[in-house]
Design a protein around this motif. Structure first.
Motif, PDB file in Angstrom:
ATOM      1  N   VAL A 116     -55.172 -89.609 -34.381  1.00  0.00           N
ATOM      2  CA  VAL A 116     -55.337 -88.248 -34.886  1.00  0.00           C
ATOM      3  C   VAL A 116     -54.059 -87.470 -34.593  1.00  0.00           C
ATOM      4  CG1 VAL A 116     -56.702 -86.127 -34.825  1.00  0.00           C
ATOM      5  CG2 VAL A 116     -57.825 -88.345 -34.474  1.00  0.00           C
ATOM      6  N   LEU A 117     -53.462 -86.918 -35.631  1.00  0.00           N
ATOM      7  CA  LEU A 117     -52.287 -86.068 -35.473  1.00  0.00           C
ATOM      8  C   LEU A 117     -52.713 -84.608 -35.550  1.00  0.00           C
ATOM      9  CD1 LEU A 117     -49.615 -87.858 -37.713  1.00  0.00           C
ATOM     10  CD2 LEU A 117     -50.031 -88.115 -35.258  1.00  0.00           C
ATOM     11  N   LEU A 118     -52.318 -83.828 -34.554  1.00  0.00           N
ATOM     12  CA  LEU A 118     -52.664 -82.412 -34.468  1.00  0.00           C
ATOM     13  C   LEU A 118     -51.375 -81.599 -34.511  1.00  0.00           C
ATOM     14  CD1 LEU A 118     -55.276 -82.648 -31.585  1.00  0.00           C
ATOM     15  CD2 LEU A 118     -55.791 -82.068 -33.961  1.00  0.00           C
ATOM     16  N   PRO A 119     -50.997 -81.094 -35.674  1.00  0.00           N
ATOM     17  CA  PRO A 119     -49.788 -80.276 -35.770  1.00  0.00           C
ATOM     18  C   PRO A 119     -50.033 -78.849 -35.287  1.00  0.00           C
ATOM     19  CG  PRO A 119     -50.800 -80.498 -37.931  1.00  0.00           C
ATOM     20  CD  PRO A 119     -51.616 -81.344 -36.989  1.00  0.00           C
ATOM     21  N   ILE A 120     -49.115 -78.347 -34.497  1.00  0.00           N
ATOM     22  CA  ILE A 120     -49.178 -76.959 -34.035  1.00  0.00           C
ATOM     23  C   ILE A 120     -48.323 -76.136 -34.998  1.00  0.00           C
ATOM     24  CG2 ILE A 120     -48.886 -75.408 -32.076  1.00  0.00           C
ATOM     25  CD1 ILE A 120     -50.945 -77.681 -31.678  1.00  0.00           C
ATOM     26  N   TYR A 121     -48.943 -75.728 -36.088  1.00  0.00           N
ATOM     27  CA  TYR A 121     -48.203 -75.060 -37.163  1.00  0.00           C
ATOM     28  C   TYR A 121     -48.007 -73.575 -36.855  1.00  0.00           C
ATOM     29  CZ  TYR A 121     -52.991 -73.790 -38.624  1.00  0.00           C
ATOM     30  OH  TYR A 121     -54.283 -73.317 -38.660  1.00  0.00           O
ATOM     31  N   PRO A 122     -46.971 -72.948 -37.425  1.00  0.00           N
ATOM     32  CA  PRO A 122     -46.709 -71.524 -37.160  1.00  0.00           C
ATOM     33  C   PRO A 122     -47.836 -70.643 -37.696  1.00  0.00           C
ATOM     34  CG  PRO A 122     -44.774 -72.582 -38.127  1.00  0.00           C
ATOM     35  CD  PRO A 122     -45.921 -73.547 -38.276  1.00  0.00           C
ATOM     36  N   LEU A 123     -48.205 -69.665 -36.906  1.00  0.00           N
ATOM     37  CA  LEU A 123     -49.325 -68.786 -37.227  1.00  0.00           C
ATOM     38  C   LEU A 123     -48.831 -67.430 -37.720  1.00  0.00           C
ATOM     39  CD1 LEU A 123     -51.432 -69.552 -34.038  1.00  0.00           C
ATOM     40  CD2 LEU A 123     -51.801 -70.496 -36.335  1.00  0.00           C
ATOM     41  N   VAL A 124     -49.734 -66.684 -38.339  1.00  0.00           N
ATOM     42  CA  VAL A 124     -49.486 -65.288 -38.700  1.00  0.00           C
ATOM     43  C   VAL A 124     -49.146 -64.516 -37.415  1.00  0.00           C
ATOM     44  CG1 VAL A 124     -50.695 -63.197 -39.469  1.00  0.00           C
ATOM     45  CG2 VAL A 124     -50.964 -65.347 -40.747  1.00  0.00           C
ATOM     46  N   PRO A 125     -48.105 -63.685 -37.412  1.00  0.00           N
ATOM     47  CA  PRO A 125     -47.366 -63.164 -38.558  1.00  0.00           C
ATOM     48  C   PRO A 125     -46.103 -63.954 -38.904  1.00  0.00           C
ATOM     49  CG  PRO A 125     -46.732 -61.946 -36.620  1.00  0.00           C
ATOM     50  CD  PRO A 125     -47.771 -62.951 -36.178  1.00  0.00           C
ATOM     51  N   PHE A 126     -45.884 -65.091 -38.258  1.00  0.00           N
ATOM     52  CA  PHE A 126     -44.640 -65.826 -38.462  1.00  0.00           C
ATOM     53  C   PHE A 126     -44.776 -66.967 -39.470  1.00  0.00           C
ATOM     54  CE2 PHE A 126     -44.766 -64.376 -33.969  1.00  0.00           C
ATOM     55  CZ  PHE A 126     -43.847 -63.340 -34.094  1.00  0.00           C
ATOM     56  N   GLY A 127     -45.945 -67.586 -39.536  1.00  0.00           N
ATOM     57  CA  GLY A 127     -46.140 -68.712 -40.429  1.00  0.00           C
ATOM     58  C   GLY A 127     -46.721 -68.294 -41.766  1.00  0.00           C
ATOM     59  N   THR A 128     -46.542 -69.155 -42.777  1.00  0.00           N
ATOM     60  CA  THR A 128     -47.089 -68.900 -44.110  1.00  0.00           C
ATOM     61  C   THR A 128     -47.741 -70.161 -44.652  1.00  0.00           C
ATOM     62  OG1 THR A 128     -45.061 -69.553 -45.270  1.00  0.00           O
ATOM     63  CG2 THR A 128     -45.247 -67.231 -44.605  1.00  0.00           C
ATOM     64  N   ALA A 129     -48.503 -69.989 -45.706  1.00  0.00           N
ATOM     65  CA  ALA A 129     -49.188 -71.116 -46.341  1.00  0.00           C
ATOM     66  C   ALA A 129     -48.203 -72.164 -46.840  1.00  0.00           C
ATOM     67  CB  ALA A 129     -50.053 -70.599 -47.498  1.00  0.00           C
ATOM     68  N   GLU A 130     -47.082 -71.728 -47.391  1.00  0.00           N
ATOM     69  CA  GLU A 130     -46.097 -72.677 -47.906  1.00  0.00           C
ATOM     70  C   GLU A 130     -45.477 -73.501 -46.780  1.00  0.00           C
ATOM     71  OE1 GLU A 130     -43.435 -74.800 -50.397  1.00  0.00           O
ATOM     72  OE2 GLU A 130     -45.435 -73.935 -50.600  1.00  0.00           O
ATOM     73  N   GLU A 131     -45.181 -72.873 -45.655  1.00  0.00           N
ATOM     74  CA  GLU A 131     -44.652 -73.620 -44.511  1.00  0.00           C
ATOM     75  C   GLU A 131     -45.660 -74.666 -44.042  1.00  0.00           C
ATOM     76  OE1 GLU A 131     -42.339 -71.214 -41.439  1.00  0.00           O
ATOM     77  OE2 GLU A 131     -43.450 -69.666 -42.524  1.00  0.00           O
ATOM     78  N   ALA A 132     -46.919 -74.290 -43.993  1.00  0.00           N
ATOM     79  CA  ALA A 132     -47.947 -75.240 -43.573  1.00  0.00           C
ATOM     80  C   ALA A 132     -48.047 -76.393 -44.556  1.00  0.00           C
ATOM     81  CB  ALA A 132     -49.293 -74.527 -43.444  1.00  0.00           C
ATOM     82  N   ARG A 133     -47.994 -76.086 -45.845  1.00  0.00           N
ATOM     83  CA  ARG A 133     -48.086 -77.151 -46.852  1.00  0.00           C
ATOM     84  C   ARG A 133     -46.954 -78.158 -46.683  1.00  0.00           C
ATOM     85  NH1 ARG A 133     -45.712 -79.002 -51.117  1.00  0.00           N
ATOM     86  NH2 ARG A 133     -44.070 -77.424 -50.971  1.00  0.00           N
ATOM     87  N   VAL A 134     -45.747 -77.660 -46.525  1.00  0.00           N
ATOM     88  CA  VAL A 134     -44.591 -78.546 -46.391  1.00  0.00           C
ATOM     89  C   VAL A 134     -44.725 -79.418 -45.144  1.00  0.00           C
ATOM     90  CG1 VAL A 134     -42.098 -78.619 -45.988  1.00  0.00           C
ATOM     91  CG2 VAL A 134     -43.047 -77.049 -47.696  1.00  0.00           C
ATOM     92  N   GLY A 135     -45.078 -78.807 -44.034  1.00  0.00           N
ATOM     93  CA  GLY A 135     -45.188 -79.561 -42.792  1.00  0.00           C
ATOM     94  C   GLY A 135     -46.284 -80.600 -42.814  1.00  0.00           C
ATOM     95  N   ILE A 136     -47.442 -80.239 -43.360  1.00  0.00           N
ATOM     96  CA  ILE A 136     -48.572 -81.172 -43.394  1.00  0.00           C
ATOM     97  C   ILE A 136     -48.304 -82.316 -44.363  1.00  0.00           C
ATOM     98  CG2 ILE A 136     -51.007 -81.434 -43.970  1.00  0.00           C
ATOM     99  CD1 ILE A 136     -50.602 -79.980 -41.364  1.00  0.00           C
ATOM    100  N   THR A 137     -47.759 -82.022 -45.528  1.00  0.00           N
ATOM    101  CA  THR A 137     -47.477 -83.105 -46.477  1.00  0.00           C
ATOM    102  C   THR A 137     -46.414 -84.049 -45.919  1.00  0.00           C
ATOM    103  OG1 THR A 137     -45.916 -81.679 -47.673  1.00  0.00           O
ATOM    104  CG2 THR A 137     -48.169 -81.799 -48.524  1.00  0.00           C
ATOM    105  N   ASP A 138     -45.453 -83.527 -45.175  1.00  0.00           N
ATOM    106  CA  ASP A 138     -44.458 -84.385 -44.538  1.00  0.00           C
ATOM    107  C   ASP A 138     -45.112 -85.323 -43.529  1.00  0.00           C
ATOM    108  OD1 ASP A 138     -41.624 -85.118 -43.754  1.00  0.00           O
ATOM    109  OD2 ASP A 138     -42.349 -84.320 -41.856  1.00  0.00           O
ATOM    110  N   LEU A 139     -46.057 -84.804 -42.759  1.00  0.00           N
ATOM    111  CA  LEU A 139     -46.768 -85.653 -41.801  1.00  0.00           C
ATOM    112  C   LEU A 139     -47.519 -86.777 -42.513  1.00  0.00           C
ATOM    113  CD1 LEU A 139     -48.402 -83.323 -39.112  1.00  0.00           C
ATOM    114  CD2 LEU A 139     -46.571 -84.988 -38.795  1.00  0.00           C
ATOM    115  N   VAL A 140     -48.179 -86.441 -43.605  1.00  0.00           N
ATOM    116  CA  VAL A 140     -48.971 -87.441 -44.326  1.00  0.00           C
ATOM    117  C   VAL A 140     -48.076 -88.526 -44.902  1.00  0.00           C
ATOM    118  CG1 VAL A 140     -50.447 -87.823 -46.340  1.00  0.00           C
ATOM    119  CG2 VAL A 140     -50.872 -85.867 -44.835  1.00  0.00           C
TER     120      VAL A 140
END
Length: 303
Positions: A116-140
């Motif tokens: 199980v991979l658990l990414p600690i992605y950037p949160l509001v107010p610093f993170g955005t949906a696009e950043e999460a998409r890029v990071g998660i798809t890269d992991l996959v």
């Protein structure tokens, strides 16, 4: 002992809403001011995200940096792990990973026999949906297959948005498992006000504030933000856990009907009278749901 005592305790279902109200768990969502206050608190004092001191003794936890994110890896100590589950934690895009997520990841790793991979992605107010998409798809795309995408609440949105992007890139995902997913960040479903009085946790005023931050420069109806607005055809099999006392439940019903129309297999797991993310709660229904999650993932990863 494989399972910590905290994960074996069972809270009566009737006490869960009382506990949420007493702890003011809903203060982020019931008002716009509450959401803004939570964003400020988390930007000034980020919450810790590391694993609890005690997890199952039959799993190990490792961590690496990927694109500036800490990515934790939970796997069996005996090395008997096949495939990968990429899990995006919930928390309204502003809340950090918590112990319930860690314990679920440990259970899945041990009982499914996977990583199980658990990414600690950037949160509001610093993170955005696009950043999460890029990071998660890269992991996959770099994970050992087969790969399942999973997530709860805000993480369910991230998982389904990433699955749509990966489909468009021609990358295979074995399954997408969502627990009480946020699917439409416009909060415009006309059934939401009907469910709202029964939900002791989430609410539209704060949800809209968080959505405005999370969308970044994208439109709220961009599938990267609101996956219910995207094309569903061609997606892998889906599993949805949803409770009827959850304002996100009406959109889950829309996803169910639209998936059927698009020819996408969807395993529907609705808990009547259950709350938001009930599979993560220390209730009898939560324990049963976690056992079902293990069975679903085992089947998805082993065919």
């Amino acid at each position: 002992m494989h399972e910590p005592l905290a994960t074996r305790l069972v809270l009566p279902r009737a006490l869960a809403p009382v506990f949420l109200r007493l702890t003011r768990a809903n203060r982020t969502f019931t008002t716009e001011a509450g959401a803004r206050r939570r964003i400020r608190e988390r930007s000034l004092r980020p919450a810790p995200y590391g694993p609890p001191a005690t997890l199952r003794s039959d799993v190990r936890v490792d961590v690496e940096q990927r694109g500036g994110w800490p990515v934790y890896r939970v796997s069996r100590r005996d090395g008997a792990s096949a495939g990968t589950v990429v899990y995006a934690h919930g928390g309204g895009w502003v809340g950090e990973i918590v112990s319930q997520h860690w314990h679920l990841a440990a259970q899945v790793a041990a009982e499914v026999g996977t990583t199980v991979l658990l990414p600690i992605y950037p949160l509001v107010p610093f993170g955005t949906a696009e950043e999460a998409r890029v990071g998660i798809t890269d992991l996959v795309t770099s994970a050992v297959g087969p790969v399942v995408l999973a997530g709860d609440s805000a993480g369910g949105q991230i998982a389904l948005s990433a699955a749509q992007s990966l489909r468009d890139q021609g990358v295979d995902v074995a399954h997408v498992l969502m627990i009480s997913p946020a699917l439409d960040l416009t909060w415009s479903n006309p059934r939401i006000p009907l469910v709202q009085p029964t939900d002791p946790w989430l609410g539209t005023p704060g949800g809209r504030v968080l959505a405005e931050h999370w969308r970044g420069s994208l439109d709220l109806l961009d599938p990267v933000v609101s996956p219910l607005a995207g094309e569903l055809a061609g997606l892998p099999p889906l599993t949805v856990f949803t409770g009827t006392r959850d304002v996100l439940n009406p959109d889950a019903h829309l996803l169910r009907s639209r998936a059927a129309a698009a020819g996408v297999a969807l395993d529907w797991r609705e808990g009547v009278g259950e709350l938001h993310v009930f599979p993560l709660l220390p209730t009898r229904a939560g324990r049963a749901a976690r056992a079902q999650i293990v069975r679903t993932l085992r089947e998805a990863l082993r065919g």
